[in-house]
Scaffold this motif. Structure first.
Motif, mmCIF file in Angstrom:
data_model
loop_
_atom_site.group_PDB
_atom_site.id
_atom_site.type_symbol
_atom_site.label_atom_id
_atom_site.label_comp_id
_atom_site.label_asym_id
_atom_site.label_seq_id
_atom_site.Cartn_x
_atom_site.Cartn_y
_atom_site.Cartn_z
ATOM 1 N N ASP A 1 4.517 6.607 -1.727
ATOM 2 C CA ASP A 1 5.673 6.942 -0.885
ATOM 3 C C ASP A 1 6.717 7.721 -1.685
ATOM 4 N N CYS B 1 0.814 7.786 11.345
ATOM 5 C CA CYS B 1 2.215 8.174 11.172
ATOM 6 C C CYS B 1 2.878 8.391 12.532
ATOM 7 N N TYR C 1 7.376 2.652 5.372
ATOM 8 C CA TYR C 1 5.921 2.535 5.337
ATOM 9 C C TYR C 1 5.529 1.069 5.271
#
Lengths: 142, 150
Positions: free
Chosen positions: B125, B84, B142
């Motif tokens: 998500d 991330c 993502y």
């Protein structure tokens, strides 16, 4: 612009598996183990997203408050900030409680309260998490 | 459902520009880390920052969400890696703001075809509590890759 990164690996299912925050970009921490049961039940010494959010918010708030106080001409000597994040599985993060105990020479109570409210409203983590239903602040001057 | 509470604290000495703090995991004791503003907005020099802690939180939240969605679809994962990146930028008139979080996931899921895996990733998500929170103010993106071996 500042990018900050983190990496997590997970093996197996949610309930029976386990993960590790293997590394972060700065190298300041990791590896840290994470499991669902330690997130949703007793922590047993393992961190969780909610604890990391608490740490991020406490750090962000303390920087914003320290900056605001210095801009007002009353730089702080010391700030002790706590953040408590409440997570309800199935619902999400429902509440963040911030609390600060501060030593700020030459400031009065009203000016300190205003600076603390300003930091709570405007620190980048507060604005990123503005959709949390309830964010509270207790600010006390010692 | 039970309420789960996790706590952290920071003690900060001095001003933002020249002072420094130590951020601690109160609930678990699992970390105690120095933090400075220079490390936050300039070169990190091995020091963590709120944005790095959020990146760690988002990666951890997302990976648990993906695992549970894949299991729900009947294709439990063998192994997943999630990376991330959280971006803070100066926004005109608003100062520093967290503007983006990007999640890059790779997973070994023995029984999943591409379509089922993509469905699991989209559900992860949508369901990750942290994605939901920061999507209100930042761009969340993502990418998810199904791999034979990671």
């Amino acid at each position: 612009m500042a990018d900050r990164t983190a990496h997590v690996s997970w093996s197996g299912s949610l309930m029976d598996g386990a993960g590790t925050i293997t590394s972060v970009g700065s190298g300041a921490f990791g590896p840290l183990d994470v499991t669902w049961s330690s997130r949703a039940e007793e922590s047993e010494g393992r961190t969780s997203p909610e604890e990391l959010i608490a740490a991020a918010h406490a750090a962000c708030f303390s920087m914003a408050l320290s900056h605001g106080l210095a801009q007002d001409g009353t730089p702080p000597e010391r700030l002790d900030v706590d953040a408590t994040v409440t997570f309800v599985p199935g619902t999400g993060i429902t509440k963040i409680e911030l609390s600060v105990d501060a030593t700020v020479p030459g400031i009065d109570e009203d000016a300190f309260t205003a600076a603390a409210e300003g930091a709570k409203q405007n620190c980048p983590v507060s604005t990123a998490l503005a959709s949390v239903p309830e964010i509270t602040l207790r600010a006390s001057l010692s | 459902m039970p309420r789960i509470v996790r706590e952290a604290e920071i003690d900060w000495e001095g001003t933002t520009a020249r002072g420094n703090g130590v951020v601690r995991a109160v609930s678990t004791g699992s970390f105690a880390l120095p933090s400075t503003i220079a490390a936050r907005v300039e070169i990190h020099q091995g020091t963590t920052s709120p944005e790095e802690l959020l990146a760690a939180a988002h990666a951890t939240c997302w990976v648990t969400s993906l695992g549970s969605e894949l299991a729900r679809l009947g294709v439990p994962p063998q192994r997943m890696h999630v990376h991330c990146t959280v971006t803070m930028d100066e926004v005109e008139g608003a100062g520093h703001r967290i503007v983006a979080s990007h999640v890059a996931a790779r997973a070994v899921v023995p029984d999943a075809d591409q379509e089922t895996f993509a469905e699991g990733a989209a559900a992860a998500d949508a369901g990750c509590p942290f994605s939901a929170l920061i999507r209100a103010s930042a761009t969340v993106t993502y990418e998810a890759t199904l791999e034979k071996e990671v």
